[in-house]
Design a protein around this motif. Structure first.
Motif, PDB file in Angstrom:
ATOM      1  N   VAL A  42     -60.700 -26.248   4.599  1.00  0.00           N
ATOM      2  CA  VAL A  42     -60.385 -25.468   5.798  1.00  0.00           C
ATOM      3  C   VAL A  42     -60.956 -26.138   7.054  1.00  0.00           C
ATOM      4  O   VAL A  42     -60.352 -26.065   8.138  1.00  0.00           O
ATOM      5  CB  VAL A  42     -60.876 -24.019   5.663  1.00  0.00           C
ATOM      6  N   ALA A  43     -62.109 -26.799   6.935  1.00  0.00           N
ATOM      7  CA  ALA A  43     -62.670 -27.503   8.096  1.00  0.00           C
ATOM      8  C   ALA A  43     -61.755 -28.644   8.544  1.00  0.00           C
ATOM      9  O   ALA A  43     -61.620 -28.913   9.747  1.00  0.00           O
ATOM     10  CB  ALA A  43     -64.060 -28.033   7.763  1.00  0.00           C
ATOM     11  N   ASP A  44     -61.096 -29.322   7.583  1.00  0.00           N
ATOM     12  CA  ASP A  44     -60.138 -30.368   7.931  1.00  0.00           C
ATOM     13  C   ASP A  44     -58.962 -29.780   8.705  1.00  0.00           C
ATOM     14  O   ASP A  44     -58.473 -30.373   9.678  1.00  0.00           O
ATOM     15  CB  ASP A  44     -59.626 -31.063   6.667  1.00  0.00           C
ATOM     16  N   TYR A  45     -58.502 -28.604   8.273  1.00  0.00           N
ATOM     17  CA  TYR A  45     -57.419 -27.920   8.978  1.00  0.00           C
ATOM     18  C   TYR A  45     -57.818 -27.630  10.417  1.00  0.00           C
ATOM     19  O   TYR A  45     -57.035 -27.853  11.359  1.00  0.00           O
ATOM     20  CB  TYR A  45     -57.072 -26.610   8.270  1.00  0.00           C
ATOM     21  N   GLU A  46     -59.021 -27.130  10.600  1.00  0.00           N
ATOM     22  CA  GLU A  46     -59.467 -26.777  11.954  1.00  0.00           C
ATOM     23  C   GLU A  46     -59.557 -28.019  12.838  1.00  0.00           C
ATOM     24  O   GLU A  46     -59.180 -27.978  14.015  1.00  0.00           O
ATOM     25  CB  GLU A  46     -60.808 -26.045  11.896  1.00  0.00           C
ATOM     26  N   ARG A  47     -60.053 -29.118  12.280  1.00  0.00           N
ATOM     27  CA  ARG A  47     -60.160 -30.342  13.073  1.00  0.00           C
ATOM     28  C   ARG A  47     -58.793 -30.853  13.511  1.00  0.00           C
ATOM     29  O   ARG A  47     -58.609 -31.293  14.650  1.00  0.00           O
ATOM     30  CB  ARG A  47     -60.897 -31.423  12.273  1.00  0.00           C
ATOM     31  N   VAL A  48     -57.826 -30.802  12.598  1.00  0.00           N
ATOM     32  CA  VAL A  48     -56.476 -31.238  12.954  1.00  0.00           C
ATOM     33  C   VAL A  48     -55.869 -30.317  14.000  1.00  0.00           C
ATOM     34  O   VAL A  48     -55.246 -30.781  14.977  1.00  0.00           O
ATOM     35  CB  VAL A  48     -55.574 -31.300  11.702  1.00  0.00           C
ATOM     36  N   MET A  49     -56.069 -29.028  13.854  1.00  0.00           N
ATOM     37  CA  MET A  49     -55.489 -28.073  14.801  1.00  0.00           C
ATOM     38  C   MET A  49     -56.112 -28.192  16.185  1.00  0.00           C
ATOM     39  O   MET A  49     -55.473 -27.902  17.195  1.00  0.00           O
ATOM     40  CB  MET A  49     -55.633 -26.658  14.258  1.00  0.00           C
ATOM     41  N   GLU A  50     -57.356 -28.613  16.249  1.00  0.00           N
ATOM     42  CA  GLU A  50     -58.002 -28.820  17.544  1.00  0.00           C
ATOM     43  C   GLU A  50     -57.348 -29.952  18.329  1.00  0.00           C
ATOM     44  O   GLU A  50     -57.477 -30.016  19.559  1.00  0.00           O
ATOM     45  CB  GLU A  50     -59.492 -29.130  17.347  1.00  0.00           C
ATOM     46  N   ARG A  51     -56.647 -30.841  17.646  1.00  0.00           N
ATOM     47  CA  ARG A  51     -55.985 -31.965  18.311  1.00  0.00           C
ATOM     48  C   ARG A  51     -54.695 -31.547  19.006  1.00  0.00           C
ATOM     49  O   ARG A  51     -54.117 -32.331  19.772  1.00  0.00           O
ATOM     50  CB  ARG A  51     -55.687 -33.073  17.291  1.00  0.00           C
ATOM     51  N   TYR A  52     -54.239 -30.338  18.750  1.00  0.00           N
ATOM     52  CA  TYR A  52     -53.027 -29.844  19.405  1.00  0.00           C
ATOM     53  C   TYR A  52     -53.360 -29.559  20.865  1.00  0.00           C
ATOM     54  O   TYR A  52     -54.174 -28.699  21.180  1.00  0.00           O
ATOM     55  CB  TYR A  52     -52.540 -28.577  18.704  1.00  0.00           C
ATOM     56  N   ALA A  53     -52.732 -30.301  21.775  1.00  0.00           N
ATOM     57  CA  ALA A  53     -53.156 -30.274  23.179  1.00  0.00           C
ATOM     58  C   ALA A  53     -52.382 -29.298  24.042  1.00  0.00           C
ATOM     59  O   ALA A  53     -52.602 -29.231  25.249  1.00  0.00           O
ATOM     60  CB  ALA A  53     -53.028 -31.679  23.764  1.00  0.00           C
ATOM     61  N   GLY A  54     -51.490 -28.538  23.463  1.00  0.00           N
ATOM     62  CA  GLY A  54     -50.688 -27.602  24.263  1.00  0.00           C
ATOM     63  C   GLY A  54     -49.214 -27.891  24.113  1.00  0.00           C
ATOM     64  O   GLY A  54     -48.789 -28.705  23.288  1.00  0.00           O
ATOM     65  N   THR A  55     -48.415 -27.253  24.940  1.00  0.00           N
ATOM     66  CA  THR A  55     -46.963 -27.366  24.829  1.00  0.00           C
ATOM     67  C   THR A  55     -46.494 -28.803  25.059  1.00  0.00           C
ATOM     68  O   THR A  55     -46.890 -29.460  26.021  1.00  0.00           O
ATOM     69  CB  THR A  55     -46.275 -26.432  25.835  1.00  0.00           C
ATOM     70  N   TYR A  56     -45.651 -29.272  24.164  1.00  0.00           N
ATOM     71  CA  TYR A  56     -45.104 -30.627  24.213  1.00  0.00           C
ATOM     72  C   TYR A  56     -44.333 -30.852  25.506  1.00  0.00           C
ATOM     73  O   TYR A  56     -43.413 -30.094  25.845  1.00  0.00           O
ATOM     74  CB  TYR A  56     -44.188 -30.799  22.999  1.00  0.00           C
TER      75      TYR A  56
END
Length: 373
Positions: free
Chosen positions: A253-267
């Motif tokens: 789950v920590a890996d999931y959170e780290r990847v999701m933190e990379r989402y910078a907003g609307t494309y």
């Protein structure tokens, strides 16, 4: 200065050669009345300058210029035309100059002197990058100019910017010219639309010349192909990372959170191109789906506060996600925090009234009424 001249009128071509011969440091290495033969010679000999008539057959000057510039982006163009109307297109193609027939020696000499100055400081070597080129797509398109510093490119026109973004989104796929014209210039006559297309492709190539080690825009069949080499686009890399995630467990789950933190907003949020919507929707739905999976996982693990945090993330991203509001209401009710539950219900009502001029779903209203008994 090595020069090639192309004009399908022999008299005009011979006159241009004679006038150029009067100017010091000019060497005419080839003259052609057949534009196809002239194009082949140019690509083989790589001259410094091309004097090019526009109104020719079977290829007009704009088409030849567009094809030559694909291979020789630094060659200098001078358009020669009998029609003043073509001058606008010549400038759109960012030619060094255009000359209107009948040619006058003083005007030709002025153009050649300008070219001499242009040739002296010219730097032909592209920017060398031993590592990947990083491109950011939110909220605007920007290129990394130094470590973690991103800057937008100064596109010559709005259409140049739009076409590059369209080709970048569809990189490694051949896009037909007809599809591009339909997308960007559907209201123009076909001849004018093709001229604008060649101009815009040229402007893209000129703007990308420092990055030719990483980005190659090529003619391919009846369209264009944008090929990338060691290029990292933030949203593309994020998509790869999400798809590579293992099964969601306590250990991952920590890996999931780290990847999701990379989402910078609307494309590409700062652009309102209609054709962007499908790709934008795809990224957003993936983010919301994965966020919901994380929130549900935490709820099933009994970690209510963590589940609440993720449902709030979803609402911050998109306030109209009714399911996230409802899940928060249920979680607050489970905790016994009825004030927060009531506040979330009130927030949902306001959102629905503002965005849809409607009430929340009947099953949510019924659940809330039952909870308040």
């Amino acid at each position: 200065m090595r020069v090639v001249c192309i004009d399908d009128e022999q008299l005009a071509l011979s006159f241009l050669e004679r006038q150029l011969a009067k100017i010091a440091e000019v060497e005419v290495i080839g003259s052609f009345i057949n534009p196809l033969e002239g194009k082949k010679f140019i690509l083989r000999e790589e001259p410094d300058v091309i004097f090019l008539d526009i109104d020719m057959t079977p290829l007009n000057g704009m088409e030849i210029a567009e094809r030559v510039l694909e291979k020789l982006p630094d060659v200098i163009l001078v358009f020669v035309t009998a029609y003043e109307a073509y001058a606008v297109n010549a400038f759109e193609l960012n030619a060094t100059d255009y000359i209107v027939k009948p040619l006058k020696f003083a005007r030709l000499e002025l153009t050649v002197n300008r070219i001499k100055k242009q040739l002296q400081p010219r730097q032909k070597k592209p920017i060398s990058r031993s590592q990947s080129l990083r491109i950011r797509t939110t909220p605007s398109l920007a290129f990394e100019t130094e470590p973690d510093v991103f800057k937008p490119l100064p596109w010559r026109t709005a259409k140049t910017q739009e076409l590059f973004i369209f080709l970048l989104q569809n990189h490694d796929v051949v896009i037909e010219k007809s599809a591009i014209i339909e997308l960007l210039w559907e209201d123009y006559e076909l001849e004018k639309a093709h001229s604008l297309l060649y101009t815009t492709i040229y402007n893209i190539r000129k703007q990308l010349s420092p990055y030719q080690e990483h980005i190659d825009l090529r003619n391919h069949s009846y369209g264009y192909l944008l090929e990338l080499n060691r290029v990292e686009i933030d949203f593309v890399e994020w998509l790869k990372a999400v798809k590579a995630l293992p099964k969601l467990t306590t250990d991952t789950v920590a890996d999931y959170e780290r990847v999701m933190e990379r989402y910078a907003g609307t494309y590409l949020a700062n652009y309102d191109y209609t054709w962007l919507e499908a790709e934008r929707y795809r990224y957003e739905r993936l983010w919301l789906h994965t966020s919901n999976n994380i929130a549900t996982f935490y709820y099933n693990q009994g970690k209510v506060n963590e589940a609440i945090r993720w449902y709030h993330y979803m609402i911050e991203h998109d306030p109209t996600i009714e399911k996230a509001h409802f899940e928060l209401m249920k979680l607050y009710g489970k905790k016994g925090d009825f004030a927060a539950m009531m506040q979330q219900y009130t927030t949902l009502h306001k959102v629905w009234r503002t965005h849809f001029d409607a009430k929340p779903s009947d099953h949510i209203i019924a659940w809330y009424v039952d909870m308040m008994k």
